[in-house]
Scaffold this motif. Structure first.
Motif, short mmCIF file in Angstrom:
data_model
loop_
_atom_site.label_atom_id
_atom_site.label_comp_id
_atom_site.label_asym_id
_atom_site.label_seq_id
_atom_site.Cartn_x
_atom_site.Cartn_y
_atom_site.Cartn_z
N LYS A 292 0.89 -1.07 -0.06
CA LYS A 292 -0.17 0.12 -0.11
C LYS A 292 0.71 0.95 -0.07
CE LYS A 292 -3.75 2.31 2.36
NZ LYS A 292 -4.76 2.13 3.55
N THR A 293 0.33 2.19 -0.85
CA THR A 293 1.14 3.58 -1.00
C THR A 293 -0.02 4.66 -0.59
OG1 THR A 293 2.78 2.65 -2.28
CG2 THR A 293 2.36 5.05 -2.33
N ILE A 294 0.12 5.41 0.26
CA ILE A 294 -0.87 6.63 0.38
C ILE A 294 0.03 7.66 -0.20
CG2 ILE A 294 -1.77 8.06 2.05
CD1 ILE A 294 -1.81 5.82 4.07
N PHE A 295 -0.69 8.50 -1.36
CA PHE A 295 -0.34 9.76 -1.82
C PHE A 295 -0.87 10.94 -1.12
CE2 PHE A 295 0.61 6.77 -4.92
CZ PHE A 295 1.35 6.91 -5.90
N PHE A 296 -0.29 11.75 -0.72
CA PHE A 296 -0.73 12.99 -0.20
C PHE A 296 -0.47 14.25 -1.17
CE2 PHE A 296 0.36 10.51 3.63
CZ PHE A 296 -0.50 10.89 4.39
N SER A 297 -1.18 15.45 -0.90
CA SER A 297 -1.43 16.56 -1.84
C SER A 297 -1.62 16.26 -3.09
CB SER A 297 -0.01 17.17 -1.78
OG SER A 297 0.37 17.53 -0.35
N THR A 298 -2.69 15.40 -3.25
CA THR A 298 -3.09 14.86 -4.62
C THR A 298 -4.14 15.85 -5.43
OG1 THR A 298 -4.67 13.36 -3.90
CG2 THR A 298 -2.15 12.52 -4.42
N ALA B 61 5.05 10.14 -12.91
CA ALA B 61 4.35 9.09 -12.19
C ALA B 61 4.99 7.54 -12.91
CB ALA B 61 3.13 8.77 -13.17
N ALA B 62 5.85 7.59 -13.85
CA ALA B 62 6.38 6.49 -14.33
C ALA B 62 7.57 6.04 -13.48
CB ALA B 62 6.97 6.32 -15.69
N THR B 63 8.29 7.16 -13.18
CA THR B 63 9.64 7.17 -12.23
C THR B 63 9.25 6.73 -10.65
OG1 THR B 63 10.75 8.37 -13.73
CG2 THR B 63 11.68 8.09 -11.51
N THR B 64 8.02 7.38 -10.25
CA THR B 64 7.86 7.32 -8.84
C THR B 64 7.48 5.75 -8.41
OG1 THR B 64 7.24 9.60 -8.70
CG2 THR B 64 6.38 8.22 -7.06
N LEU B 65 6.33 5.37 -9.45
CA LEU B 65 6.06 3.94 -9.14
C LEU B 65 7.07 3.14 -9.46
CD1 LEU B 65 2.40 4.15 -10.94
CD2 LEU B 65 2.90 4.31 -8.38
N ASP B 66 8.03 3.22 -10.32
CA ASP B 66 9.28 2.36 -10.62
C ASP B 66 10.07 2.26 -9.24
OD1 ASP B 66 10.85 0.61 -12.33
OD2 ASP B 66 12.47 2.22 -11.91
N SER C 147 -0.88 0.25 -13.89
CA SER C 147 -1.37 -0.87 -14.45
C SER C 147 -0.40 -2.00 -14.72
CB SER C 147 -1.93 -0.53 -16.02
OG SER C 147 -1.16 0.07 -16.78
N SER C 148 1.00 -1.60 -14.79
CA SER C 148 2.00 -2.39 -14.89
C SER C 148 2.68 -2.86 -13.72
CB SER C 148 3.13 -1.87 -16.02
OG SER C 148 3.58 -0.77 -15.35
N HIS C 149 2.11 -2.21 -12.55
CA HIS C 149 2.69 -2.59 -11.14
C HIS C 149 1.70 -3.42 -10.41
CE1 HIS C 149 6.38 -0.40 -11.99
NE2 HIS C 149 5.83 0.48 -12.35
N GLN C 150 0.48 -3.00 -10.41
CA GLN C 150 -0.74 -3.36 -9.67
C GLN C 150 -0.33 -2.99 -8.20
OE1 GLN C 150 -3.44 -4.70 -10.70
NE2 GLN C 150 -2.66 -3.86 -12.78
N LEU C 151 0.27 -2.04 -7.79
CA LEU C 151 0.50 -1.65 -6.43
C LEU C 151 -1.15 -0.93 -5.81
CD1 LEU C 151 3.70 0.48 -6.89
CD2 LEU C 151 3.25 -1.83 -5.90
N GLN C 152 -1.04 -1.18 -4.48
CA GLN C 152 -2.44 -0.46 -3.94
C GLN C 152 -2.03 1.05 -3.58
OE1 GLN C 152 -3.50 -2.50 -0.13
NE2 GLN C 152 -5.25 -1.28 0.28
N LEU C 153 -3.16 1.66 -4.38
CA LEU C 153 -2.60 3.17 -4.38
C LEU C 153 -4.00 3.84 -3.57
CD1 LEU C 153 -1.37 3.88 -7.88
CD2 LEU C 153 -0.08 3.37 -6.01
#
Length: 332
Positions: A2-8, A309-314, A21-27
């Motif tokens: 699980k990753t919680i995003f702040f200030s979104t 987005a790509a770099t952060t999730l990677d 879609s390529s990581h399937q993390l819980q956001l």
């Protein structure tokens, strides 16, 4: 994980959900900024928190995060002055960032601010819409042949230098590390005092550190020629705002363009059009006809948000699997 995003904002959800879609993390996305007021709401066992420029990760906040089992602080930006890195290290939390999402986006916005202030296109737009085609009050100056001083020649500063060279400007630069490719292109590195003294236009592209805080202040302003134009798309606290206001009042600063502000966390990224802004300093700034303020917009392009987005999730995905992202992305 699980990753919680702040200030979104809505656009954050769009770009991050697309790349997830390529990581399937819980956001999980929260609009509030991260600070002492909300940190206790972070769920136990959360793997990562993803933060932006106005989130405040103090020692207190990091201590609580560590107690809840958070393993990663993922910055979706390049700057990291809002994170206590020593506290993160002490509590065993990894810190990663996006070091170069789109240097051209920020550099191009700096140029846009410079051209807007100089050629007064924002005023011309409003005039023409009212069928006023008078040119009185719209006089500008040629950029060609002017001396542009650039503080910080990292990726963004480098992109800005190249654009200014294309305008036919003389470009001076100041940085602790010289870029040989810029020198070969015609950029001249100098000491700080010389750079200030010769600047017709000064553009700030350095990080905010204890050493660079209030880099532009009463003393450094006195070392600049009268009528200087200053552009800041880096961090607000590089400029002592009250000193800048005093220089604007005397005409020492002819034009000021800021995309960042030292107290911006209370203002930027919010719609305050129906509110009374209690910050007298920003109100004073915006009262000047030769000041242009944008709300931390310089990074805001499709290409930049896509890369962020790509770099952060990677970064998060690799750390969750025990792998290391690229060294330039890791702070702790």
């Amino acid at each position: 994980m699980k990753t919680i995003f702040f200030s979104t904002k809505p656009y954050d959800k769009t770009f991050f959900n697309t790349h997830n879609s390529s990581h399937q993390l819980q956001l999980e996305f929260l609009e509030t900024h991260l600070g002492p007021h909300i940190v206790n709401a972070v769920d136990e066992g959360t793997f990562a928190v993803c933060v932006f420029v106005n989130d405040r990760l103090t020692e207190e906040v990091i201590r609580v995060l560590a107690g809840k089992g958070v393993k990663v602080i993922a910055l979706r930006c390049a700057g990291f002055n809002n994170v206590d890195l020593e506290a993160a290290r002490a509590h065993g939390i990894r810190v990663c960032r996006v070091p170069a999402y789109s240097p051209e986006a920020v550099a191009e916005h700096a140029v846009a601010m410079l051209l807007t202030l100089n050629r007064k296109t924002h005023k011309a737009y409003n005039r023409v819409r009212e069928q006023n085609f008078s040119l009185n009050g719209l006089l500008g100056f040629n950029l060609h042949g002017k001396t542009v001083s650039v503080i910080g020649t990292g990726k963004i500063g480098k992109a800005f230098c190249k654009i200014m060279l294309g305008f036919g400007c003389k470009v001076l630069a100041y940085d602790i590390v010289r870029d040989e490719t810029l020198e070969a292109a015609g950029v001249v590195y100098s000491d700080f005092e010389t750079l200030l003294r010769h600047a017709d236009i000064l553009s700030l592209h350095c990080p905010l550190t204890p050493e660079s805080r209030y880099l532009i202040n009463e003393q450094s302003l006195q070392g600049m020629k009268s009528g200087v134009t200053i552009i800041n798309t880096s961090r607000g606290a590089l400029i002592n705002t009250n000193d800048a206001i005093n220089a604007l009042k005397t005409g020492h600063i002819a034009y000021l363009g800021i995309d960042v502000y030292e107290q911006e966390e209370k203002l930027f990224f919010k719609d305050l059009s129906g509110s009374i802004i209690e910050d007298d300093t920003i109100q004073r700034l915006m009262s000047f006809p030769n000041v242009l303020v944008t709300g931390h917009q310089a990074f805001f392009t499709n290409e930049a948000l896509d890369e962020i987005a790509a770099t952060t999730l990677d970064n998060i995905a690799k750390l969750s699997r025990g792998k290391e992202p690229d060294k330039s992305r890791i702070l702790v």
